[in-house]
Structures are given as structure tokens and as C-alpha cells.
Design an enzyme around this catalytic site. Structure first.
Site, PDB file in Angstrom:
ATOM      1  N   ASN A 294      34.399  36.836  38.094  1.00 17.04           N
ATOM      2  CA  ASN A 294      33.476  37.246  37.120  1.00 17.04           C
ATOM      3  C   ASN A 294      32.631  37.668  37.833  1.00 17.04           C
ATOM      4  O   ASN A 294      31.770  37.310  38.719  1.00 17.04           O
ATOM      5  CB  ASN A 294      32.963  35.788  36.717  1.00 17.04           C
ATOM      6  CG  ASN A 294      31.781  35.764  35.740  1.00 17.04           C
ATOM      7  OD1 ASN A 294      31.233  36.692  35.270  1.00 17.04           O
ATOM      8  ND2 ASN A 294      31.308  34.762  35.527  1.00 17.04           N
TER       9      ASN A 294
ATOM     10  N   LYS B  22      29.885  38.978  36.725  1.00 22.65           N
ATOM     11  CA  LYS B  22      28.388  38.887  36.140  1.00 22.65           C
ATOM     12  C   LYS B  22      27.634  40.261  35.767  1.00 22.65           C
ATOM     13  O   LYS B  22      28.368  41.200  35.649  1.00 22.65           O
ATOM     14  CB  LYS B  22      27.704  37.730  37.048  1.00 22.65           C
ATOM     15  CG  LYS B  22      28.756  36.844  37.235  1.00 22.65           C
ATOM     16  CD  LYS B  22      27.707  35.446  37.801  1.00 22.65           C
ATOM     17  CE  LYS B  22      28.602  34.220  38.113  1.00 22.65           C
ATOM     18  NZ  LYS B  22      28.051  33.078  38.515  1.00 22.65           N
TER      19      LYS B  22
ATOM     20  N   HIS C  53      29.882  30.327  29.444  1.00 22.66           N
ATOM     21  CA  HIS C  53      29.682  30.149  30.825  1.00 22.66           C
ATOM     22  C   HIS C  53      28.365  29.438  30.948  1.00 22.66           C
ATOM     23  O   HIS C  53      27.494  29.618  30.167  1.00 22.66           O
ATOM     24  CB  HIS C  53      29.574  31.326  31.459  1.00 22.66           C
ATOM     25  CG  HIS C  53      29.523  31.407  32.801  1.00 22.66           C
ATOM     26  ND1 HIS C  53      28.228  31.127  33.498  1.00 22.66           N
ATOM     27  CD2 HIS C  53      30.368  31.436  33.972  1.00 22.66           C
ATOM     28  CE1 HIS C  53      28.361  31.204  34.980  1.00 22.66           C
ATOM     29  NE2 HIS C  53      29.806  31.470  35.166  1.00 22.66           N
TER      30      HIS C  53
ATOM     31  N   GLU D 294      25.889  30.027  32.473  1.00 17.16           N
ATOM     32  CA  GLU D 294      24.532  30.856  32.593  1.00 17.16           C
ATOM     33  C   GLU D 294      24.361  31.143  30.990  1.00 17.16           C
ATOM     34  O   GLU D 294      22.890  31.261  30.729  1.00 17.16           O
ATOM     35  CB  GLU D 294      24.775  32.073  33.265  1.00 17.16           C
ATOM     36  CG  GLU D 294      25.003  31.744  34.903  1.00 17.16           C
ATOM     37  CD  GLU D 294      25.803  32.493  35.722  1.00 17.16           C
ATOM     38  OE1 GLU D 294      26.305  33.675  35.322  1.00 17.16           O
ATOM     39  OE2 GLU D 294      26.017  31.998  36.997  1.00 17.16           O
TER      40      GLU D 294
ATOM     41  N   GLU E 122      33.122  24.189  35.815  1.00 16.95           N
ATOM     42  CA  GLU E 122      32.453  24.967  36.598  1.00 16.95           C
ATOM     43  C   GLU E 122      30.973  24.036  36.752  1.00 16.95           C
ATOM     44  O   GLU E 122      30.258  23.993  35.889  1.00 16.95           O
ATOM     45  CB  GLU E 122      31.955  26.107  36.197  1.00 16.95           C
ATOM     46  CG  GLU E 122      33.080  26.930  36.089  1.00 16.95           C
ATOM     47  CD  GLU E 122      32.549  28.550  36.398  1.00 16.95           C
ATOM     48  OE1 GLU E 122      33.083  29.341  37.259  1.00 16.95           O
ATOM     49  OE2 GLU E 122      31.534  28.918  35.781  1.00 16.95           O
TER      50      GLU E 122
ATOM     51  N   GLY F  40      26.671  29.711  42.522  1.00 15.99           N
ATOM     52  CA  GLY F  40      25.936  30.431  43.255  1.00 15.99           C
ATOM     53  C   GLY F  40      24.804  29.756  44.183  1.00 15.99           C
ATOM     54  O   GLY F  40      23.948  30.301  44.697  1.00 15.99           O
TER      55      GLY F  40
ATOM     56  N   SER G  73      30.872  28.578  43.558  1.00 20.51           N
ATOM     57  CA  SER G  73      31.116  28.683  45.300  1.00 20.51           C
ATOM     58  C   SER G  73      32.398  28.517  45.735  1.00 20.51           C
ATOM     59  O   SER G  73      32.727  28.074  46.944  1.00 20.51           O
ATOM     60  CB  SER G  73      30.157  27.744  45.909  1.00 20.51           C
ATOM     61  OG  SER G  73      28.729  27.876  45.366  1.00 20.51           O
TER      62      SER G  73
HETATM   63  P1  13P Z   1      29.729  31.453  42.367  1.00 19.81           P
HETATM   64  O1  13P Z   1      31.328  31.821  42.591  1.00 19.81           O
HETATM   65  O2  13P Z   1      29.138  32.707  42.460  1.00 19.81           O
HETATM   66  O3  13P Z   1      29.316  30.062  42.493  1.00 19.81           O
HETATM   67  O4  13P Z   1      29.933  31.657  40.600  1.00 19.81           O
HETATM   68  C1  13P Z   1      30.632  30.940  39.945  1.00 19.81           C
HETATM   69  C2  13P Z   1      30.806  31.223  38.549  1.00 19.81           C
HETATM   70  O5  13P Z   1      29.890  31.312  37.730  1.00 19.81           O
HETATM   71  C3  13P Z   1      32.142  31.906  38.106  1.00 19.81           C
HETATM   72  O6  13P Z   1      32.117  32.019  36.676  1.00 19.81           O
END
Ligand code: 13P
Length: 257
Positions: free
Chosen positions: A9, A11, A97, A99, A169, A175, A215
């Protein structure tokens, strides 16, 4: 047997030129991985989908989008539909997601509408679920998972659920560099599978793929995908770097269960 699936992803990162460069690198480094053994998906920003599609069209990499709207067309300024994603060559779409839940107020109802639309169009939704830190600390992890799974996947037929990919997740691991331990991932993901068994049946639940996200790094991927209910990973930051994503995919492909 559930085939391992690793998705990146990207982002809100990468210009078109940067996206092309990364996609070219992945194609070059991962070309010899057998798509019968592992699926590799990359999900660039909307702006780079077309160019990345051109780069990976003759490779074992597949294209995904990070979001979609549930209507096919209309006066919905700023939104993108499944028709448009299919037109551009996407096969996967990330839905719900954390976010999007956090910054764009997406509810389980929205997630459900989007997931059903994606399935109706023959695309594959990667439906994200998972608890926040405060929910985990209050002992609400399983409750949140029930809410996300029962409501997010409402009215999805048994035939369609087999095409759905679920991404567990935990929000506190995204992150933050703070990965869930392999045991925590396994515990939550086996619980998700038990919920699917209640909604459908045990045999169906056994066939649905569940990724872990939060992560994920080259250092922890092998242990994570060695867990019985961890069928792959949804990778954020580490998917933006050629070397680390290549390592993640290769290590995941070496795990035999
Ligand atoms: P990270 O791998 O940066 O923690 O993000 C995970 C994520 O949100 C994948 O969709």
C-alpha cells in the site's frame, strides 16, 4: 491451501516518475517468483495507476487501488468508481483502511457498501479491520473485530466471500514501528476466521485469506506468515523501498506451511 498474498500500500507517496521507477525495480527483482505460489499486488496512488499498469502489464505483479466510491458514476466530485478502476486495469481495491476510517469518517456501513460494489464489479476487495490501542488496552479487540467483520461483510454471499481478502491491521501497529507479535496476529486472525465460520461455515472460513498489516518488515515477515492463520501481509512504509519490499516478498515466498 491458501495462496500467500503480499500487497504494498503505497499510500499518498510517490510522484509518477518515482512510482514507475519502483515498479520497474520490483518487476526486475521479482520476475522469477511463481505466481502459482505467491501473489504480489502493488497499490499506488490513483495518479500513478496508469503508468504503473504499463510497467507491470507483462509481469507477475498485479495492480490495486487504495479506495473506491460505491456508485458507478455521477456527480460525486473527487471520487473514483469501480468502472474507472477496471478501465485502468486494477484487479484489487483496498477498502476500509484505518486511515480512511480515522480521517474520512468511514463507517462499517460505508465499508460494506464499497466491498459489495467491488465484488459486483468482479474486483477483489482487501477489507481492512483492526482495533486501536485504547480499544486493545480496554480488552475490546475481539468486540471491535466482531463489529468490523459482521457489519463490514454483511450481505456478502458465500460465493463472494471466497474472493474477499481480509487485512487485520491493528491501528496501533501502523506506521509506528510497533509490530504485533506473531502470536498477537495469529490470535486475532484465528478469531476472525472463527467469525467467518459463524457467518458462513467452517469450510468456507478455511478458504478466506487473511493478511496481517502494521510495521511489516523484512525482519518480521517470515515469523508472521509462518502462523497458521496469517496468509500474507499488507505492507505500508516498507513497500515504498525496493530492497525492503523485495526481501519481504521473497522471504514470504519461502515459508512453507
Ligand atoms: P505500515 O507498514 O507503514 O505500518 O503500514 C501498514 C498499513 O497501513 C498497510 O495498509
Amino acid at each position: 491451501m491458501r495462496k500467500t498474498i503480499i500487497a504494498g500500500n503505497w499510500k499518498m507517496y510517490k510522484t509518477i516518475a518515482e512510482a514507475i521507477e519502483l515498479a520497474n525495480g520490483l518487476k526486475r527483482e521479482l520476475f522469477d517468483l511463481n505466481p502459482q505460489l505467491i501473489e504480489i499486488v502493488i497499490c499506488p496512488a490513483f495518479t500513478a495507476l496508469s503508468e504503473v499498469r504499463d510497467v507491470i502489464s507483462d509481469s507477475n505483479l498485479q495492480l490495486g487501488a487504495q479506495d473506491v466510491f460505491w456508485e458507478d458514476e455521477g456527480a460525486f466530485t473527487g471520487e473514483v468508481s469501480c468502472l474507472m478502476l477496471k478501465d485502468i486495469g486494477c484487479r484489487f481495491v483496498i477498502i476500509g483502511h484505518s486511515e480512511r476510517r480515522q480521517y474520512f469518517a468511514e463507517t462499517n456501513e460505508v465499508v460494506n457498501k464499497k466491498a459489495r460494489t467491488v465484488l459486483r464489479h468482479g474486483l477483489i476487495p482487501i477489507v481492512c479491520v483492526g482495533e486501536t490501542l485504547s480499544e486493545r488496552e480496554k480488552g475490546l479487540t475481539f468486540k471491535v473485530l466482531e463489529d468490523h467483520i459482521y457489519n463490514g461483510l454483511k450481505q456478502i454471499s458465500k460465493e463472494d466471500i471466497l474472493r474477499v481478502i481480509i487485512a487485520y491491521e491493528p491501528v496501533w501497529a501502523i506506521g509506528t514501528g510497533r509490530t504485533a507479535t506473531a502470536e498477537q496476529a495469529q490470535e486475532a486472525q484465528s478469531y476472525i476466521r472463527s467469525l467467518l465460520a459463524k457467518m458462513y461455515d467452517k469450510q468456507t472460513a478455511q478458504q478466506v485469506r487473511i493478511q496481517y498489516g502494521g510495521s511489516v518488515k523484512p525482519e518480521n515477515i517470515s515469523e508472521l506468515v509462518s502462523q497458521p492463520d496469517v496468509d500474507g501481509a499488507l505492507v505500508g512504509l516498507a513497500s515504498l523501498n525496493l530492497e525492503s519490499f523485495v526481501k519481504i516478498v521473497k522471504r514470504a515466498s519461502q515459508v512453507r506451511k
